[in-house]
Design a protein around this motif. Structure first.
Motif, mmCIF file in Angstrom:
data_model
loop_
_atom_site.group_PDB
_atom_site.id
_atom_site.type_symbol
_atom_site.label_atom_id
_atom_site.label_comp_id
_atom_site.label_asym_id
_atom_site.label_seq_id
_atom_site.Cartn_x
_atom_site.Cartn_y
_atom_site.Cartn_z
ATOM 1 N N PRO A 114 0.791 -1.229 0.000
ATOM 2 C CA PRO A 114 0.000 0.000 0.000
ATOM 3 C C PRO A 114 0.824 1.279 0.000
ATOM 4 C CG PRO A 114 0.000 -0.990 2.177
ATOM 5 C CD PRO A 114 0.638 -1.986 1.258
ATOM 6 N N ASN A 115 2.063 1.195 0.442
ATOM 7 C CA ASN A 115 2.915 2.388 0.509
ATOM 8 C C ASN A 115 4.135 2.272 -0.403
ATOM 9 O OD1 ASN A 115 1.203 3.418 2.602
ATOM 10 N ND2 ASN A 115 2.258 2.068 4.039
ATOM 11 N N ASP A 116 4.123 1.299 -1.303
ATOM 12 C CA ASP A 116 5.237 1.124 -2.230
ATOM 13 C C ASP A 116 5.246 2.227 -3.287
ATOM 14 O OD1 ASP A 116 5.964 -1.126 -0.851
ATOM 15 O OD2 ASP A 116 5.352 -2.552 -2.396
ATOM 16 N N VAL A 118 5.028 3.869 -6.836
ATOM 17 C CA VAL A 118 4.340 3.593 -8.092
ATOM 18 C C VAL A 118 5.197 4.158 -9.223
ATOM 19 C CG1 VAL A 118 2.343 4.193 -9.530
ATOM 20 C CG2 VAL A 118 2.016 3.472 -7.158
ATOM 21 N N THR A 184 3.600 -2.116 -10.966
ATOM 22 C CA THR A 184 3.216 -1.436 -9.708
ATOM 23 C C THR A 184 1.835 -0.788 -9.768
ATOM 24 O OG1 THR A 184 4.152 0.785 -10.152
ATOM 25 C CG2 THR A 184 5.650 -0.894 -9.265
ATOM 26 N N PRO A 187 -1.449 -0.912 -6.025
ATOM 27 C CA PRO A 187 -1.195 -0.918 -4.586
ATOM 28 C C PRO A 187 -2.424 -1.454 -3.843
ATOM 29 C CG PRO A 187 -0.465 1.140 -5.561
ATOM 30 C CD PRO A 187 -1.237 0.414 -6.615
ATOM 31 N N GLN A 280 -3.549 4.299 2.433
ATOM 32 C CA GLN A 280 -2.357 4.072 1.615
ATOM 33 C C GLN A 280 -1.656 5.399 1.323
ATOM 34 O OE1 GLN A 280 -3.233 2.170 -2.116
ATOM 35 N NE2 GLN A 280 -4.239 0.394 -1.190
ATOM 36 N N GLN A 282 1.435 6.586 -1.692
ATOM 37 C CA GLN A 282 2.441 6.238 -2.700
ATOM 38 C C GLN A 282 3.098 7.488 -3.265
ATOM 39 O OE1 GLN A 282 -0.930 4.899 -4.342
ATOM 40 N NE2 GLN A 282 -0.985 3.490 -2.608
#
Length: 287
Positions: A114-116, A118, A184, A187, A280, A282
């Motif tokens: 959720p926090n990766d 993008v 990606t 998320p 989340q 990103q």
């Protein structure tokens, strides 16, 4: 209780989050939160073990203490999406209301934490955002009899960002999947909330901000095709397996429907949330 996976990509540990935010290790029960776990009443077993005090506290304790949070389910067998499923979103894009659900697929390897980060695809000029209610399937479903029956095969709900590249989706040969399956572009999380712990999934608020500015503010009460109907409908055309993810559509407020179409660029920050399902964040960068 919420289910989550904590750790670096490919090394996530299955966990259960208690009501006080403490995170417990599900390793004694399962190697991962996946289709096999869900099909074997994994949620029930996790709930019972948590209540009995049988699960060790995961290192860090509360919400993983800053550790990376992965997608709450391991890579799904398939990601099925419903397009134009909110009246206000159909209106902002100039589309007619669909007579039946519009179905498209996303590659399952689009699912990230959720926090990766993008990634803006190479050559992209129209990368867009879409906050959506994600539905995770808990039991095999084929030719379901009714929307009511369909609600009974749902394992839980989660927050999903159906990131989209509109030029790829709409201007490069008419194949929506091309604009939906970039690296990606899904998320997911932070949690999987069991279906029986969500009071009414048909009345959840969804919100999304870009660089701190509210862009989407909707409710699942405005779905054209409700959650049970969507799952029932899909089962008439494909077998849904435990661990599959269904993205149910997005409300108004996407870049494509806004004046000036302010599509995402490297450095932008997207934040999104759904009532009771978590939040989340990103940051975007170029692929």
């Amino acid at each position: 209780m919420q289910l989550m996976r904590i750790g670096e990509p490919g090394q996530e540990r299955p966990a259960a989050r208690g009501d006080d935010g403490t995170v417990y290790d599900l390793g004694p029960l399962t190697g991962d939160i996946d289709g096999a776990f869900l099909a074997d009443d994994g949620i029930g077993r996790a709930r019972a073990a948590l209540a009995a005090g049988e699960l060790p506290v995961l290192s860090g304790g509360a919400d993983g203490a800053g550790a990376r949070i992965g997608a709450p389910i391991a890579r799904p067998g398939k990601v099925v999406c419903i397009g134009l499923n909110y009246r206000d979103h159909a209106a902002e894009t100039g589309a007619q209301l669909p007579a039946e659900p519009i179905i498209f697929m996303k590659a399952s390897n689009t699912v990230v934490g959720p926090n990766d980060t993008v990634l803006v695809p190479r050559g992209s000029t129209k990368t867009d955002w879409e906050v959506e209610l994600g539905v995770v399937i808990g039991r095999t479903a084929r030719y379901l009899e009714s929307p009511e029956e369909a609600l009974g095969i749902i394992a839980g709900y989660t927050v999903s960002n159906d990131v989209s590249e509109r030029e790829f989706q709409l201007e490069r040969g008419g194949q929506w999947d091309k604009g939906k399956s970039c690296e990606t572009f899904n998320p997911l999380g932070p949690w999987l909330v069991p279906a029986d712990e969500v009071d009414d999934a048909g009345k959840l608020g969804l919100r999304l901000w870009v660089n701190g500015e509210l862009r989407q503010d909707g409710t699942t009460a405005d779905l054209i095709f409700g959650i049970g109907h969507v799952i029932w409908y899909l089962s008439q055309f494909m077998v849904l397996d435990p661990g599959d993810l269904v993205n149910t559509g997005t409300p108004a407020g996407v870049a494509m429907g806004m004046p000036g179409q302010p599509y995402l660029r490297a450095g932008d920050v997207v934040e999104l949330e759904i009532d009771g399902l978590g939040r989340q964040r990103q940051e975007l960068r170029d692929a």
